[in-house]
Design a protein around this motif. Sequence first.
Motif, PDB file in Angstrom:
ATOM      1  N   MET A  67      15.122  -2.557 -10.258  1.00  0.00           N
ATOM      2  CA  MET A  67      14.021  -2.663  -8.662  1.00  0.00           C
ATOM      3  C   MET A  67      13.151  -3.055  -9.982  1.00  0.00           C
ATOM      4  O   MET A  67      13.627  -1.534 -10.862  1.00  0.00           O
ATOM      5  N   ASP A  68      12.728  -3.668 -10.127  1.00  0.00           N
ATOM      6  CA  ASP A  68      10.933  -4.285 -10.223  1.00  0.00           C
ATOM      7  C   ASP A  68      10.055  -3.073 -10.098  1.00  0.00           C
ATOM      8  O   ASP A  68       9.033  -3.431  -9.319  1.00  0.00           O
ATOM      9  N   PHE A  69       9.629  -1.317 -10.701  1.00  0.00           N
ATOM     10  CA  PHE A  69       8.717  -0.657 -10.150  1.00  0.00           C
ATOM     11  C   PHE A  69       7.260  -1.441 -10.340  1.00  0.00           C
ATOM     12  O   PHE A  69       6.683  -0.490  -9.755  1.00  0.00           O
ATOM     13  N   VAL A  70       7.715  -1.849 -11.720  1.00  0.00           N
ATOM     14  CA  VAL A  70       5.853  -2.266 -11.332  1.00  0.00           C
ATOM     15  C   VAL A  70       5.155  -3.694 -10.726  1.00  0.00           C
ATOM     16  O   VAL A  70       4.670  -3.205  -9.904  1.00  0.00           O
ATOM     17  N   LYS A  71       6.081  -4.744 -10.550  1.00  0.00           N
ATOM     18  CA  LYS A  71       6.145  -5.741  -9.148  1.00  0.00           C
ATOM     19  C   LYS A  71       5.984  -4.381  -7.714  1.00  0.00           C
ATOM     20  O   LYS A  71       5.029  -5.092  -7.203  1.00  0.00           O
ATOM     21  N   ARG A  72       6.884  -3.470  -7.800  1.00  0.00           N
ATOM     22  CA  ARG A  72       6.800  -2.894  -6.395  1.00  0.00           C
ATOM     23  C   ARG A  72       5.310  -2.154  -5.687  1.00  0.00           C
ATOM     24  O   ARG A  72       5.053  -1.866  -4.888  1.00  0.00           O
ATOM     25  N   HIS A  73       5.180  -1.796  -6.880  1.00  0.00           N
ATOM     26  CA  HIS A  73       3.591  -0.663  -6.853  1.00  0.00           C
ATOM     27  C   HIS A  73       2.432  -1.009  -7.795  1.00  0.00           C
ATOM     28  O   HIS A  73       1.794  -0.245  -7.369  1.00  0.00           O
ATOM     29  N   ILE A  74       1.939  -1.758  -8.378  1.00  0.00           N
ATOM     30  CA  ILE A  74       1.245  -2.053  -8.783  1.00  0.00           C
ATOM     31  C   ILE A  74      -0.058  -2.666  -7.705  1.00  0.00           C
ATOM     32  O   ILE A  74       0.284  -3.033  -6.590  1.00  0.00           O
ATOM     33  N   VAL A  75      -1.128  -2.818  -8.030  1.00  0.00           N
ATOM     34  CA  VAL A  75      -2.483  -3.117  -7.322  1.00  0.00           C
ATOM     35  C   VAL A  75      -2.662  -4.177  -7.494  1.00  0.00           C
ATOM     36  O   VAL A  75      -3.601  -4.381  -8.612  1.00  0.00           O
ATOM     37  N   SER A  76      -2.722  -5.387  -7.489  1.00  0.00           N
ATOM     38  CA  SER A  76      -2.810  -6.542  -8.258  1.00  0.00           C
ATOM     39  C   SER A  76      -4.451  -6.740  -7.560  1.00  0.00           C
ATOM     40  O   SER A  76      -4.831  -6.040  -6.248  1.00  0.00           O
ATOM     41  N   PRO A  77      -5.183  -7.093  -8.253  1.00  0.00           N
ATOM     42  CA  PRO A  77      -6.788  -7.750  -7.715  1.00  0.00           C
ATOM     43  C   PRO A  77      -6.816  -8.422  -6.977  1.00  0.00           C
ATOM     44  O   PRO A  77      -6.201  -9.857  -6.946  1.00  0.00           O
ATOM     45  N   GLY A  78      -7.314  -7.420  -6.286  1.00  0.00           N
ATOM     46  CA  GLY A  78      -7.844  -9.077  -4.728  1.00  0.00           C
ATOM     47  C   GLY A  78      -7.088  -8.098  -3.736  1.00  0.00           C
ATOM     48  O   GLY A  78      -6.939  -9.072  -2.884  1.00  0.00           O
ATOM     49  N   LYS A  79      -6.142  -7.582  -3.651  1.00  0.00           N
ATOM     50  CA  LYS A  79      -4.708  -7.206  -2.996  1.00  0.00           C
ATOM     51  C   LYS A  79      -4.598  -5.628  -2.535  1.00  0.00           C
ATOM     52  O   LYS A  79      -4.060  -4.922  -2.717  1.00  0.00           O
ATOM     53  N   THR A  80      -5.883  -5.319  -2.434  1.00  0.00           N
ATOM     54  CA  THR A  80      -6.126  -3.675  -2.711  1.00  0.00           C
ATOM     55  C   THR A  80      -5.291  -3.189  -1.047  1.00  0.00           C
ATOM     56  O   THR A  80      -4.956  -3.834  -0.469  1.00  0.00           O
ATOM     57  N   PRO A  81      -4.575  -2.653  -0.902  1.00  0.00           N
ATOM     58  CA  PRO A  81      -3.627  -1.843   0.458  1.00  0.00           C
ATOM     59  C   PRO A  81      -4.264  -0.886   1.121  1.00  0.00           C
ATOM     60  O   PRO A  81      -4.217  -0.378   1.099  1.00  0.00           O
ATOM     61  N   HIS A  82      -4.031  -0.585   2.372  1.00  0.00           N
ATOM     62  CA  HIS A  82      -4.331   0.046   2.892  1.00  0.00           C
ATOM     63  C   HIS A  82      -3.134   1.437   3.114  1.00  0.00           C
ATOM     64  O   HIS A  82      -2.153   0.994   3.563  1.00  0.00           O
ATOM     65  N   LEU A  83      -3.891   2.372   2.658  1.00  0.00           N
ATOM     66  CA  LEU A  83      -2.698   3.724   2.347  1.00  0.00           C
ATOM     67  C   LEU A  83      -2.517   3.805   3.674  1.00  0.00           C
ATOM     68  O   LEU A  83      -1.232   4.363   3.436  1.00  0.00           O
TER      69      LEU A  83
END
Length: 279
Positions: free
Chosen positions: A1-17
């Motif tokens: 599992m790529d934990f970086v890709k899984r959990h990173i907040v990419s600019p412009g893609k803010t999650p709704h917690l």
Amino acid sequence: MDFVKRHIVSPGKTPHLKTVETDESGPFKDKDAAKQFTAETVDKIRDLQYRMFVEQKQSLLVVLQAPDAAGKDGLIRKVLGQMNPQGCRTYPFKVPSSSERAHDFLWRIHKATPAAGMVSVFNRSHYEDVLVVRVEDLVPKSVWSKRYDIINHFEEGLMERGTKILKFYLHISPEEQLSRFKKRLENPDKHWKLNVGDYAARDKWKDYREAYEEVLDKCSTRDAPWFVIPADHKWYRDASVASIVHDTLVKMDPQMPPVDVDLDEVRQLYERELNQQRG
């Protein structure tokens, strides 16, 4: 599992917690498998950190933010605190002192940033000044709303001098938090952690969530990203953060400095003294 890709907040893609899972288990079949992965990864982190300490060119800043009981202390103890203390420092930022309040909000933070070769771990951080002060209405919106840009410029300055920045939000559910509060209450060794204010903050859970979402939106950048780490399972929290820190250090690729002594001469001196001791 790529934990970086899984959990990173990419600019412009803010999650709704509210929609982000807090009880993820990832690729691990059970808790023991995750703990074994963490132990092996921490060994690799320790080696890379030693190389960075000797290299004396780069540094790493790890920022931890979370609701109370999400596990900042545990993560430091089990993962980040396992690094060689000669090259790693942890800074717990509490309520500012009168002296600290007399300066700008980054004054006490800047003093704790890592020198070349060092790792600094922030247990809470400069982000308290756009979280707590906002939700608890400690300063006017006209003040805290300007701090996002100030923080981004501050972090850009750190990166310019060779500091890599990782920022982790430990994402815990209100149900799991209450369960951990109960365990604290039942364990006398944990009573020192009890705080009425922590219970009161639960009434503002939605307000804090919105404040964190704005932090993620405005301050997760390409070079200083935020990661949202599911934290209901302590073993998953530790494993995912360990993996991200390790992958980051691998990319930093710290190198041992070239040897500036004559190794043959040193060997000869060693052999000479050894022979003298034997003779």
